[in-house]
Design an enzyme around this catalytic site. Structure first.
Site, PDB file in Angstrom:
ATOM      1  N   LEU A 129       0.848  -1.197   0.000  1.00  0.00           N
ATOM      2  CA  LEU A 129       0.000   0.000   0.000  1.00  0.00           C
ATOM      3  C   LEU A 129       0.890   1.257   0.000  1.00  0.00           C
ATOM      4  O   LEU A 129       0.711   2.150  -0.817  1.00  0.00           O
ATOM      5  CB  LEU A 129      -0.917  -0.010   1.236  1.00  0.00           C
ATOM      6  CG  LEU A 129      -1.767   1.232   1.477  1.00  0.00           C
ATOM      7  CD1 LEU A 129      -2.801   1.419   0.359  1.00  0.00           C
ATOM      8  CD2 LEU A 129      -2.495   1.152   2.830  1.00  0.00           C
ATOM      9  N   PRO A 132       6.297   6.431  -1.509  1.00  0.00           N
ATOM     10  CA  PRO A 132       7.019   7.603  -1.011  1.00  0.00           C
ATOM     11  C   PRO A 132       6.086   8.763  -0.627  1.00  0.00           C
ATOM     12  O   PRO A 132       6.307   9.445   0.366  1.00  0.00           O
ATOM     13  CB  PRO A 132       7.930   7.968  -2.189  1.00  0.00           C
ATOM     14  CG  PRO A 132       8.173   6.657  -2.884  1.00  0.00           C
ATOM     15  CD  PRO A 132       6.909   5.876  -2.730  1.00  0.00           C
ATOM     16  N   SER A 136       0.697   8.079   5.783  1.00  0.00           N
ATOM     17  CA  SER A 136      -0.581   8.222   6.492  1.00  0.00           C
ATOM     18  C   SER A 136      -1.702   8.568   5.511  1.00  0.00           C
ATOM     19  O   SER A 136      -2.847   8.142   5.682  1.00  0.00           O
ATOM     20  CB  SER A 136      -0.466   9.313   7.566  1.00  0.00           C
ATOM     21  OG  SER A 136       0.547   8.975   8.490  1.00  0.00           O
ATOM     22  N   THR A 162       7.249  -4.957   3.751  1.00  0.00           N
ATOM     23  CA  THR A 162       7.760  -6.041   4.596  1.00  0.00           C
ATOM     24  C   THR A 162       7.844  -7.339   3.796  1.00  0.00           C
ATOM     25  O   THR A 162       6.913  -7.687   3.063  1.00  0.00           O
ATOM     26  CB  THR A 162       6.846  -6.225   5.825  1.00  0.00           C
ATOM     27  OG1 THR A 162       6.869  -5.025   6.586  1.00  0.00           O
ATOM     28  CG2 THR A 162       7.315  -7.388   6.689  1.00  0.00           C
ATOM     29  N   ARG A 272      19.881 -11.047  40.410  1.00  0.00           N
ATOM     30  CA  ARG A 272      20.837  -9.953  40.596  1.00  0.00           C
ATOM     31  C   ARG A 272      20.775  -9.426  42.045  1.00  0.00           C
ATOM     32  O   ARG A 272      19.705  -9.067  42.539  1.00  0.00           O
ATOM     33  CB  ARG A 272      20.495  -8.812  39.628  1.00  0.00           C
ATOM     34  CG  ARG A 272      21.234  -7.513  39.852  1.00  0.00           C
ATOM     35  CD  ARG A 272      22.700  -7.620  39.472  1.00  0.00           C
ATOM     36  NE  ARG A 272      23.363  -6.326  39.555  1.00  0.00           N
ATOM     37  CZ  ARG A 272      24.686  -6.181  39.564  1.00  0.00           C
ATOM     38  NH1 ARG A 272      25.479  -7.251  39.489  1.00  0.00           N
ATOM     39  NH2 ARG A 272      25.221  -4.981  39.629  1.00  0.00           N
ATOM     40  N   GLY A 344      19.332  -2.383  34.630  1.00  0.00           N
ATOM     41  CA  GLY A 344      20.402  -1.409  34.813  1.00  0.00           C
ATOM     42  C   GLY A 344      21.312  -1.340  33.590  1.00  0.00           C
ATOM     43  O   GLY A 344      20.839  -1.454  32.454  1.00  0.00           O
ATOM     44  N   GLY A 345      22.614  -1.207  33.837  1.00  0.00           N
ATOM     45  CA  GLY A 345      23.582  -1.082  32.730  1.00  0.00           C
ATOM     46  C   GLY A 345      23.584  -2.300  31.824  1.00  0.00           C
ATOM     47  O   GLY A 345      23.789  -2.187  30.606  1.00  0.00           O
ATOM     48  N   GLU A 368       1.127  -0.061  10.007  1.00  0.00           N
ATOM     49  CA  GLU A 368      -0.331  -0.258   9.842  1.00  0.00           C
ATOM     50  C   GLU A 368      -1.107   0.956  10.383  1.00  0.00           C
ATOM     51  O   GLU A 368      -2.183   0.827  10.960  1.00  0.00           O
ATOM     52  CB  GLU A 368      -0.793  -1.583  10.452  1.00  0.00           C
ATOM     53  CG  GLU A 368      -0.201  -2.744   9.678  1.00  0.00           C
ATOM     54  CD  GLU A 368      -0.975  -4.030   9.726  1.00  0.00           C
ATOM     55  OE1 GLU A 368      -2.180  -3.990  10.010  1.00  0.00           O
ATOM     56  OE2 GLU A 368      -0.364  -5.072   9.458  1.00  0.00           O
TER      57      GLU A 368
HETATM   58  C1  LIG Z   1       9.560  -1.386   9.163  1.00  0.00           C
HETATM   59  C2  LIG Z   1       8.350  -0.966   8.393  1.00  0.00           C
HETATM   60  C3  LIG Z   1       7.580  -1.915   7.747  1.00  0.00           C
HETATM   61  C4  LIG Z   1       6.466  -1.527   6.994  1.00  0.00           C
HETATM   62  N1  LIG Z   1       5.755  -2.467   6.291  1.00  0.00           N
HETATM   63  C5  LIG Z   1       4.809  -2.060   5.401  1.00  0.00           C
HETATM   64  C6  LIG Z   1       4.204  -2.997   4.503  1.00  0.00           C
HETATM   65  O1  LIG Z   1       4.488  -4.198   4.520  1.00  0.00           O
HETATM   66  N2  LIG Z   1       3.292  -2.524   3.600  1.00  0.00           N
HETATM   67  C7  LIG Z   1       2.936  -1.207   3.527  1.00  0.00           C
HETATM   68  O2  LIG Z   1       2.114  -0.864   2.689  1.00  0.00           O
HETATM   69  N3  LIG Z   1       3.496  -0.299   4.383  1.00  0.00           N
HETATM   70  C8  LIG Z   1       4.418  -0.685   5.299  1.00  0.00           C
HETATM   71  N4  LIG Z   1       5.019   0.235   6.150  1.00  0.00           N
HETATM   72  C9  LIG Z   1       4.636   1.643   6.052  1.00  0.00           C
HETATM   73  C10 LIG Z   1       3.954   2.192   7.289  1.00  0.00           C
HETATM   74  O3  LIG Z   1       2.633   1.725   7.386  1.00  0.00           O
HETATM   75  C11 LIG Z   1       4.056   3.733   7.219  1.00  0.00           C
HETATM   76  O4  LIG Z   1       5.414   4.049   7.500  1.00  0.00           O
HETATM   77  C12 LIG Z   1       3.130   4.433   8.191  1.00  0.00           C
HETATM   78  O5  LIG Z   1       1.809   4.257   7.811  1.00  0.00           O
HETATM   79  C13 LIG Z   1       3.440   5.938   8.312  1.00  0.00           C
HETATM   80  O6  LIG Z   1       3.622   6.531   7.059  1.00  0.00           O
HETATM   81  P1  LIG Z   1       4.923   7.468   6.826  1.00  0.00           P
HETATM   82  O7  LIG Z   1       6.100   6.679   7.258  1.00  0.00           O
HETATM   83  O8  LIG Z   1       4.881   7.980   5.441  1.00  0.00           O
HETATM   84  O9  LIG Z   1       4.769   8.648   7.855  1.00  0.00           O
HETATM   85  P2  LIG Z   1       3.980  10.046   7.617  1.00  0.00           P
HETATM   86  O10 LIG Z   1       2.613   9.784   7.117  1.00  0.00           O
HETATM   87  O11 LIG Z   1       4.870  10.965   6.858  1.00  0.00           O
HETATM   88  O12 LIG Z   1       3.875  10.560   9.121  1.00  0.00           O
HETATM   89  C14 LIG Z   1       4.913  11.320   9.796  1.00  0.00           C
HETATM   90  C15 LIG Z   1       4.339  11.783  11.138  1.00  0.00           C
HETATM   91  O13 LIG Z   1       3.208  12.634  10.904  1.00  0.00           O
HETATM   92  C16 LIG Z   1       2.092  12.144  11.641  1.00  0.00           C
HETATM   93  N5  LIG Z   1       0.857  12.436  10.883  1.00  0.00           N
HETATM   94  C17 LIG Z   1       0.626  12.235   9.566  1.00  0.00           C
HETATM   95  N6  LIG Z   1      -0.623  12.629   9.255  1.00  0.00           N
HETATM   96  C18 LIG Z   1      -1.200  13.089  10.408  1.00  0.00           C
HETATM   97  C19 LIG Z   1      -2.472  13.653  10.750  1.00  0.00           C
HETATM   98  N7  LIG Z   1      -3.446  13.758   9.854  1.00  0.00           N
HETATM   99  N8  LIG Z   1      -2.686  14.005  12.054  1.00  0.00           N
HETATM  100  C20 LIG Z   1      -1.718  13.854  12.988  1.00  0.00           C
HETATM  101  N9  LIG Z   1      -0.492  13.337  12.724  1.00  0.00           N
HETATM  102  C21 LIG Z   1      -0.237  12.956  11.453  1.00  0.00           C
HETATM  103  C22 LIG Z   1       2.352  10.655  11.791  1.00  0.00           C
HETATM  104  O14 LIG Z   1       1.630  10.089  12.872  1.00  0.00           O
HETATM  105  C23 LIG Z   1       3.849  10.628  12.022  1.00  0.00           C
HETATM  106  O15 LIG Z   1       4.111  10.899  13.377  1.00  0.00           O
HETATM  107  C24 LIG Z   1       6.107  -0.154   6.938  1.00  0.00           C
HETATM  108  C25 LIG Z   1       6.882   0.799   7.609  1.00  0.00           C
HETATM  109  C26 LIG Z   1       8.006   0.421   8.315  1.00  0.00           C
HETATM  110  C27 LIG Z   1       8.851   1.473   8.982  1.00  0.00           C
END
Ligand SMILES: Cc1cc2nc3c(=O)[nH]c(=O)nc-3n(C[C@H](O)[C@H](O)[C@H](O)COP(=O)(O)OP(=O)(O)OC[C@H]3O[C@@H](n4cnc5c(N)ncnc54)[C@H](O)[C@@H]3O)c2cc1C
Length: 390
Positions: A129, A132, A136, A162, A272, A344-345, A368
């Site tokens: 899903l 770049p 969110s 993933t 410990r 601890g450490g 997610e």
């Molecule tokens: C290790 C890993 C595995 C993953 N695996 C998958 C996968 O298998 N498939 C897949 O599709 N995706 C996957 N993801 C993606 C993951 O779901 C997204 O990283 C996540 O949804 C957040 O999107 P972003 O990183 O673009 O952050 P952004 O959307 O850029 O968010 C940055 C910050 O802004 C905040 N924010 C954004 N919009 C709002 C709002 N409206 N109100 C308040 N706060 C907001 C967020 O909470 C966050 O703190 C993975 C990510 C990681 C790191």
């Protein structure tokens, strides 16, 4: 209520599943967890053991050769694997995440073709899903799928996927009608072997280092028409429904890693010695331990209650899935941080597992849907008047 069903307790079958998974994890998952983290390599031993014991994709129905585990049993499997190694728990968790759009929206033919391979251990499923520009704001899809004769051609970049590279099968969301925004998104099954599919370098991460996270590149990938999942334009709906069910599996990871950290810390504080006695005798630490156990149990109960809603398809599932994921992941972060403190450490070093657990716990607050997004989901449900059926 039936007389032979204990009130508000796990059934004997669910308890037996926990015991069986724990035995596999004690023998074949936990012993490799530190090495998998240190070398940032795929947990192959865990994968093979989970396939051998049919815990790699337990949610697949028996008619497709799967174990037919209900949502609660699946949660228990993921919780127990995460207690040993969060990276390995992404195998059953993401197999459910990747295949659920097919289960929700796919034709019988598509289900039979792919779920049977998943159940047989012939290939994992990933879920594509994120992009770049679509985190969110997941509907902001730039990947395009265009009809071409009797098939589709896909172009685009999926980020943070993933098990990318390890999985054989990929549920890919792509825009088919850009003017319709979320209603113009469709879902497809793409195979690793399809021409034009390639992968980016593995991300260098804070935690879950054993779980590969890579970009997926789709360069003029031509697939037959029968790889469209369900109806054109319904992909986003399937993707969001999927997350309602699978956020509970992230809550399960969170409960599992928190339990693993508490269990380790309990053993440590009894051994410990400082000031001539076990540090577990100090009331200051006992209060921390009590809080850790209390929070884990609250998170577990909420997760299991949400799993029941997932299995029944209750109207308040969206609220419960978001609430369980958000609450349990915040608990996991608190409990694993406190476990480091109790050691601890020593807790701060890689000679002990709790620092890995603390690093691994962090992701459960992010993927997610971040916990900010979960709060948006919960608030919308509450403001729309969706009530718990309790
Ligand atoms: C290790 C890993 C595995 C993953 N695996 C998958 C996968 O298998 N498939 C897949 O599709 N995706 C996957 N993801 C993606 C993951 O779901 C997204 O990283 C996540 O949804 C957040 O999107 P972003 O990183 O673009 O952050 P952004 O959307 O850029 O968010 C940055 C910050 O802004 C905040 N924010 C954004 N919009 C709002 C709002 N409206 N109100 C308040 N706060 C907001 C967020 O909470 C966050 O703190 C993975 C990510 C990681 C790191």
């Amino acid at each position: 209520m039936t007389a032979d069903q204990p009130m508000y307790a796990l059934s004997e079958e669910h308890q037996a599943i926990r015991e069986a998974v724990r035995a596999v994890c004690d023998a074949k998952v936990a012993p490799y967890a530190a090495e998998v983290d240190e070398e940032a390599r795929f947990p192959q031993e865990a994968h093979d053991a989970l396939v051998a014991s049919d815990f790699h994709a337990p949610h697949v129905a028996e008619q497709y050769g799967g174990a037919g585990a209900d949502a609660l049993a699946t949660v228990i499997v993921i919780e127990e694997v995460a207690r040993a190694d969060v990276s390995a728990s992404l195998i059953p968790a993401v197999n459910k995440l990747g295949s659920l759009p097919v289960i929700i929206g796919g034709s019988e033919e598509l289900k039979a073709r792919y779920l049977s391979k998943l159940a047989a251990g012939d290939g994992m499923f990933s879920y594509c899903l994120s992009e770049p520009e679509a985190g969110s704001d997941a509907a902001n899809q730039k990947t395009r799928a265009v009809r071409d004769g009797d098939g589709w051609v896909l172009n685009g970049t999926k980020r943070w996927i993933t098990n990318a590279g390890e999985s054989e099968f990929y549920t890919v969301l792509a825009m088919t009608d850009p003017d319709s925004r979320s209603r113009g998104i469709s879902a497809f099954v793409v195979e690793k072997s399809d021409e034009g599919v390639s992968f980016g370098a593995p991300e260098k991460k804070l935690g879950i280092k054993g779980s590969p996270t890579r970009e997926v590149y789709l360069d003029k990938v031509r697939i037959p028409a029968d790889r469209l999942i369900g109806e054109e334009g319904k992909g986003f709906e399937y993707a969001m429904k999927t997350l309602d069910h699978t956020r509970i599996t992230i809550a399960a990871q969170a409960v599992g890693v928190a339990q693993g950290a508490l269990d380790y810390a309990l053993g440590y504080v009894k051994e410990r010695q400082q000031f001539g006695k076990p540090i577990g005798d100090f009331q200051g630490l006992q209060f921390m331990i009590a809080d850790m156990g209390m929070k884990i149990e609250a998170a577990r109960q909420m997760t299991y209650a949400a799993a029941g809603r997932s299995e029944r398809g209750d109207a308040d599932l969206t609220f419960f899935g978001a609430a369980a994921k958000c609450f349990a992941s915040d608990v996991a972060m608190q409990v694993t941080t406190d476990a480091v403190q109790l050691l601890g450490g020593y807790g701060f070093t890689r000679d002990y597992p709790v620092e890995r657990m603390m690093r691994d716990a962090k992701i459960t607050q992010i993927y997610e849907g971040t916990n900010q997004v979960q709060r948006i989901v919960m608030a919308r449900q509450l403001l729309a008047g969706v009530q718990s059926d309790l």
